[in-house]
Design an enzyme around this catalytic site. Structure first.
Site, PDB file in Angstrom:
ATOM      1  N   GLU B 191       4.450  -7.321   7.566  1.00  0.00           N
ATOM      2  CA  GLU B 191       4.387  -6.657   8.859  1.00  0.00           C
ATOM      3  C   GLU B 191       3.234  -7.219   9.684  1.00  0.00           C
ATOM      4  O   GLU B 191       2.364  -7.921   9.165  1.00  0.00           O
ATOM      5  CB  GLU B 191       4.212  -5.157   8.644  1.00  0.00           C
ATOM      6  N   LYS B 206       3.338   3.422  -5.407  1.00  0.00           N
ATOM      7  CA  LYS B 206       4.395   3.273  -6.409  1.00  0.00           C
ATOM      8  C   LYS B 206       3.832   3.463  -7.820  1.00  0.00           C
ATOM      9  O   LYS B 206       4.492   4.031  -8.687  1.00  0.00           O
ATOM     10  CB  LYS B 206       5.060   1.914  -6.250  1.00  0.00           C
TER      11      LYS B 206
END
Lengths: 445, 445
Positions: B191, B206
């Protein structure tokens, strides 16, 4: 935390997997109980001979030869005897007595699966079988649940550890098939009679199970095209290595459109094949297994681990046991087997794939063009062609004509077109012999 | 075949994953219905701006900005908005209205997971989140169900595609971090602000989710030790390659015994580390993800696939949707989140691991022995030591002393012992500088 009565677990069979299941159940019972919300009580282990020597000491009072009585008293029955009978009648007895069943019996599922699933569905019982394909590798649940919202296109697996050990050794050590098999036998990877492994029967059973699940279609083991790997030579493995490939025994299940009829269906097949060394399956060494799944939305997935072994496979069995037990505690019916797609099952003739042909030809001008012409005449397009210099014939007596080796990789072709091409090539004057024909599978990453 | 009323599905968010979920639901509705035993009707898609441009055309009449009203009418709510609020209040509203929830919101689960799971358990609702860790890779279900009968020892994952793309490019192409990041940005893998990826925040979320699940223990993201990978240099990657390693950003969750206290607990950590090129994780290239799991009975398992991507992640979401819908059809409560083990969560100080230290030293007799002495004084055992010849200093002006590079790999040591060793080594007269300190993870197969 425990608010439910103890669940009664019956174990049928105490071989290499069964005895480890008994051990882990007895040793980790409290931990499993916490995960289930109820105690798990091993109420008995049915065996043929209570006095037989086992890998694990099972308390004598648990052993029985009366499987049917044991089954009647159980909430969950774990069948790890193997073989068709009496395993089948025991599983049906368990289902009809209201028990859920956990099994690792691939032979039974691959031949009588639909009958067993139908019996279970009729009474609202569940049949769990994570251990039946891929040993410890979680592959049944991912295919059944995780990919339930996707459309599987192809399953490509190394699902037999014995043959992968042999082929890996032929690749890494340059061993012959016979030597590699001898090592596998010595290390306990191959059985005294290795037929079920090396002729692909074991892999074909797993292919039938995986294809049924992946395509929501009953695929019996008889419909699986099967070729063993005893014909793979050290020379083929070496040549594959030079060309950037490795030889693996693959179980391939795919959804395809028959090229003749345009009908959509399913094919399952087991045979040795070349795959690119850059493919994830190429990195599966020793006796490890892996299942590579291609799905429309998810893309490429791979599941890797131990495909056999008593303790390893027991992990899958106990995972199923926890699922079954949780369902008992939570109540309500579970997930039925889904064969809604009910696609036709085709034979190997519907498959289009790539091929590698190795030809020994007399080294004369124009031969290469003539051979290439035979391919195009039969509608088989050549992707790559490599001619090994005639010095390959060095060491022969001077009288013999010089020969060259042609290694040809084709684009995708049907079995029929390929067979016709091979016949035409074999009949050509300049062709000394067709050294090998191997399928080439998987995209080259 | 369909014997149940249509199930009403509400979708919150129509970004890259949400829009693909809408498309697949609308295109494959009949197929999913057959698998569930009931129709799945997308009753609305809540978005911030109904006129915004989207990847997929969603029928205008389905779009709404009134998420709360939409939620009230749904059997299953799919939350793909991301972020903490309003996602959290919407999920709680869904749970309290009796709907099951499917979410891919890792930030929310990693910070408020226990609160959401408790709310769901209280009313008997289910919270599915296969898409929250590993994208398309089925890892939640295998950890929760398939390994429910086993004991997980360690989870070691490449769970961020952006950083794996960058590190793989540094490894394969010899790129610098800056160049590799620029390519990743150009190709859409990174990004505009890559902080969440390269500083390990995404991987830490995660790790918290995977650790909680694997060890039946709530592990909040704040407890995850996190180091980014912006400090990894091309020189480190090249040196690693020469030594048979590859640098990966790993999320590691392990069950261990604290070496000081002897107490058993859990540690989760994210940092760059060296792994052997023969380790299965080393073969994970480009932006792919993989989670390597070591369990007591099952042994080593690996799950590989696309860790991100709209269509790929949508596959995981739809798998969860099918599970949720089947439960609606079958009735009865589902599987609750299990935190029964409730182990203490330790910091990085409890970890013992191997290290690779690269030191630049003046090339004088006896230096090597003196440095080795410092390691042993601090209780750190040296596994391997390699000294690069002094010609590494070639090109310098003749006045400077010749230097040598020492690459030392240690046996397992604690963070504290390692830190004390590094301090002592840095203070040694002959040490010009400590070039790098990297952890070494995974067995060398």
């Amino acid at each position: 935390m425990i608010e439910y009565r103890n669940l009664r677990i019956a174990l049928l069979g105490a071989g290499s997997v069964g005895s480890q299941v008994a051990r882990l159940l007895l040793e980790h019972g409290d931990e499993l109980a916490a995960r289930v919300g109820a105690g798990l009580e091993l109420v008995g282990v049915a065996v043929r001979d209570v006095d037989a020597k086992r890998d694990v000491d099972i308390p004598r009072e648990l052993l029985t030869t009366d499987a049917l009585t044991l089954i009647q008293s159980a909430d969950v029955v774990i069948e790890l005897m193997g073989g068709i009978e009496p395993a089948k009648q025991y599983i049906l007895a368990a289902i009809n007595s209201g028990a859920d069943v956990v099994t690792g019996n691939k032979a039974l599922l691959a031949t009588h699966g639909p009958e067993l699933f139908a019996a279970a569905e009729q009474v609202g019982a569940q049949l769990y079988y994570e251990a039946a394909a891929g040993g410890a590798i979680p592959i049944i649940r991912p295919l059944r649940d995780s990919l339930a919202g996707d459309r599987v296109k192809r399953v490509m697996g190394i699902v037999n550890g014995t043959t992968n050990f042999i082929l890996d050794r032929m690749d890494v050590q340059g061993d012959s098939f016979e030597n590699a098999l001898a090592v596998a036998t010595e290390l306990g990877y191959a059985e005294a009679d290795p037929t079920a492994d090396v002729e692909g029967y074991d892999a074909a059973q797993k292919a039938a199970i995986l294809a049924s699940l992946a395509f929501h279609t009953a695929v019996p083991v008889e419909a699986v095209h099967r070729e063993g790997m005893t014909t793979v030579t050290a020379a083929q493995v070496e040549a594959a290595e030079k060309a950037g490939f490795v030889v693996k025994l693959l179980a391939i299940c795919e959804r395809l459109t028959d090229p003749e009829t345009g009908v959509e269906g399913v094919v399952a097949r087991v045979h040795p094949a070349l795959i690119s060394r850059r493919h994830p399956l190429a990195a599966v060494h020793d006796a490890k297994n892996a299942v590579f799944v291609q799905a429309e939305a998810a893309g490429d997935l791979m599941f890797y681990g131990a495909g056999a072994g008593g303790t390893e496979t027991a992990s899958a069995v106990l995972g199923d046991l926890v699922s079954a037990a949780r369902r008992h505690v939570a109540g309500g019916p579970g997930v039925g087997e889904s064969v809604h797609a009910n696609l036709p099952v085709f034979g190997i003739g519907s498959v289009t794939t790539r091929y590698q042909l190795t030809l020994v030809v007399t080294d004369k001008p124009g031969v290469l063009a003539q051979i290439a012409g035979l391919f195009s005449e039969h509608g088989v397009s050549v992707e790559a062609l490599q001619q090994t210099v005639a010095s390959a014939a060095a060491g022969r007596s001077g009288d013999q004509p010089l020969t060259a080796t042609l290694v040809i990789i084709t684009h995708e072709a049907t079995e029929a077109a390929l067979a016709a091409t091979v016949a035409a090539v074999s009949a050509h004057d300049a062709v000394v012999r067709v050294e090998s024909v191997l399928r080439v599978e998987g995209d080259t990453p």
